[in-house]
Each structure stands twice: as structure tokens, then as C-alpha cells.
Scaffold this motif. Structure first.
Motif, short mmCIF file in Angstrom:
data_model
loop_
_atom_site.label_atom_id
_atom_site.label_comp_id
_atom_site.label_asym_id
_atom_site.label_seq_id
_atom_site.Cartn_x
_atom_site.Cartn_y
_atom_site.Cartn_z
N GLN A 1 0.81 -1.21 0.00
CA GLN A 1 0.00 0.00 0.00
C GLN A 1 0.85 1.27 0.00
N LYS B 1 -3.42 7.13 -7.25
CA LYS B 1 -3.24 7.94 -6.05
C LYS B 1 -1.99 7.54 -5.27
N ARG B 2 -1.49 6.33 -5.54
CA ARG B 2 -0.28 5.86 -4.85
C ARG B 2 1.00 6.33 -5.51
N PRO C 1 3.32 4.30 -1.28
CA PRO C 1 3.39 5.02 -2.56
C PRO C 1 4.51 4.49 -3.45
N ASN D 1 -1.88 0.29 -11.66
CA ASN D 1 -1.66 0.59 -10.24
C ASN D 1 -2.62 1.71 -9.83
N ASN D 2 -2.79 1.86 -8.55
CA ASN D 2 -3.66 2.93 -8.06
C ASN D 2 -2.97 4.28 -8.32
N VAL E 1 8.47 6.37 -0.25
CA VAL E 1 7.89 5.48 -1.26
C VAL E 1 8.36 4.07 -0.98
#
Length: 283
Positions: free
Chosen positions: A74, A110-111, A76, A107-108, A164
Motif C-alpha cells: 500500500q 493515487k499511490r 506510494p 496501479n492505483n 515510497v
């Protein structure tokens, strides 16, 4: 039908365009040859250094530095994307930006924190809603060692500080003058593996050697990635300008032929009018 003057103006405009694209092609060829030599010299060294680093890490197995830690799923992700600062290089920018877009979709978004190199990358993602952590402009496909060191330190700091959980690179691999391949490759974390089983004598110990070797490897890796991208950009621009010059030549030939036809038609029309007038006077 356009007049002779209009056609001549069009011919003059195409000739000027052909001169510009031809000059840009020659400039791109010179830049391509210069940076391609640097790339081809660095490639084998970078590969051997990478293999050495992986082999030593695979042998160490434990007590590895923070470069090898695996971040949370989860956490970044940093994506460093390399595009150009200027256009007229065919599909070079479109290909790498499309590849990056596919990565964002998987991938998300927002990440993901974006580190953008090149004005085209910044203009593409500005206002898109993605987080832009940093951007670098004005390199113009010229390799600078101080910039390479700076971006290496930034990416390493983001990962080691825990900001990250992984660092990826989006760049274009130079295959040859006609083919360049956009790729996305994970830089950090480093996954230990043995490329080729060899015996090493390590002094003082593997951990100390890796702590000194990995920062060197990362600098060389970033240098290779920048040279791959810049060489690809110059190659794409060379092909693009050659295509534009060839198209201008073809268009010029067609316009000259059309001008001659219009001129011949005008002469024929004048002869017919003179002949008709002469016949009318006789009659």
C-alpha cells in the motif's frame, strides 16, 4: 485553377521548409552519433556491474542494506519518467507517455508520485490530477553528470526515507536508429538473485562491499537510462526530419510539374486566342 504566382509562392514555401528539415536532420545525426558512442561504451560496463552487484547480494543473503527492503503493497510508488523537452521527434513522446499511462492504470494512480524529466512529460501530466513530486526541464537530450547524480540522490532518498515503497523508471531503450522501445523498469527495491554462480573473495566482507557498490551501481544505472532515452530521442528526431525532408522533395516535384502544366495550358490558351482572333479578322 491557381495562378502561376500562387504556385511559385507555394514552391518557395516548400523549398524553405525542406531546407529547415534538412538542416535539422543533419544536426540530429551529429548529436545521435556523439551520444550513441557514449551509450555503446557504457552498456557492457553497466551490465557487468549489475551482474556483480546481484551476485554479491545473492551470496550475502542476509544483513543487506536498506536498498533491498521490500516496501508495503500500500506504500506510494515513485515513477521517474523521461520524455523530451522539444517536439519534432515522431512518436517518441507518445510511446513512452502511453506506456506510463498503462502503468498508472494498472496501479492505483493515487499511490504514484511522478518525477518528470522533460517539458513534454510535464505538459502531459499537468492538470491530470496525478501527484507530480518534482520535474526537471531544459536538458534538451544533453547528458550532464551533475544532473545524473542529483536525480540518483533524490530517488534513493525517497526510497530509503520510506516516502515510497518502490521506485520505477519509465524510459526508452535504444535498439537501433529505426527502433526504440519504451519500457518501465523497477530500480528500487533491489531483489537479490544470483545471475551467474561464481566464487568471490570478499575483503573485508560482502556487506561492506555492497554498501559501497550499490550507490555506484545506481549512478551508473541512471546514467545508462538517460543515455538510452536521449539516444532514442535523437534517433527518432533524425528519422522524423528525414521523412519530412523526403515528403517535401516529393511535394516539390509535384508542384513543379503542376506549375509546368498550368504554364503550358496558359500558353496553349494564348495561342488559341491569337489564332481565333486572326481567323476572325480574315473572315
Amino acid at each position: 485553377m491557381p495562378s502561376i504566382k500562387q504556385i511559385k509562392n507555394r514552391i518557395r514555401s516548400v523549398e524553405n521548409t525542406k531546407k529547415v528539415t534538412g538542416a535539422m536532420q543533419m544536426i540530429s545525426v551529429a548529436k545521435l552519433n556523439r551520444i550513441q558512442d557514449q551509450l555503446l561504451v557504457l552498456r557492457p560496463y553497466a551490465l557487468r556491474l549489475e551482474n556483480l552487484m546481484y551476485n554479491l547480494a545473492g551470496l550475502a543473503q542476509e544483513n543487506l542494506s536498506g536498498y533491498f527492503k521490500t516496501g508495503s503493497l500500500q506504500a506510494p510508488i515513485a515513477l521517474c519518467l523521461i520524455a523530451s523537452d522539444s517536439g519534432l521527434c515522431g512518436m517518441y513522446n507518445q510511446n513512452i507517455l502511453r506506456t506510463a499511462g498503462e502503468f498508472l492504470e494498472k496501479n492505483n494512480p493515487k499511490r504514484i508520485k511522478l518525477i518528470l524529466i522533460g517539458a513534454k512529460a510535464l505538459s502531459y501530466f499537468r492538470g491530470s490530477g496525478h501527484e507530480i513530486s518534482n520535474s526537471y526541464l531544459g536538458l534538451n537530450a544533453k547528458f550532464k553528470q551533475d544532473f545524473c547524480d542529483k536525480i540518483t540522490l533524490e530517488l534513493s532518498h525517497l526510497f530509503l526515507s520510506g516516502q515510497v515503497g518502490a521506485v520505477h523508471l519509465a524510459y526508452t531503450v535504444f535498439e537501433n536508429s529505426l527502433a526504440q522501445k519504451p519500457v518501465i523498469e523497477q530500480l528500487l527495491s533491489i531483489q537479490p538473485r544470483i545471475i551467474k554462480p561464481l566464487e568471490y573473495i570478499a575483503e573485508p566482507d560482502l556487506k561492506s562491499i555492497l554498501e559501497d557498490l550499490i550507490p555506484r551501481y545506481l549512478k551508473i544505472k541512471l546514467q545508462l537510462v538517460l543515455l538510452e532515452s536521449f539516444t532514442s530521442e535523437h534517433a527518432a528526431r533524425t528519422v522524423s526530419m528525414k521523412t519530412a525532408t523526403d515528403n517535401a522533395k516529393d511535394l516539390l516535384e509535384g508542384l513543379v510539374l503542376f506549375r509546368n502544366k498550368v504554364r503550358q495550358a496558359g500558353i496553349t490558351q494564348d495561342i488559341l486566342e491569337i489564332t481565333s482572333s486572326a481567323e476572325a479578322l480574315r473572315g
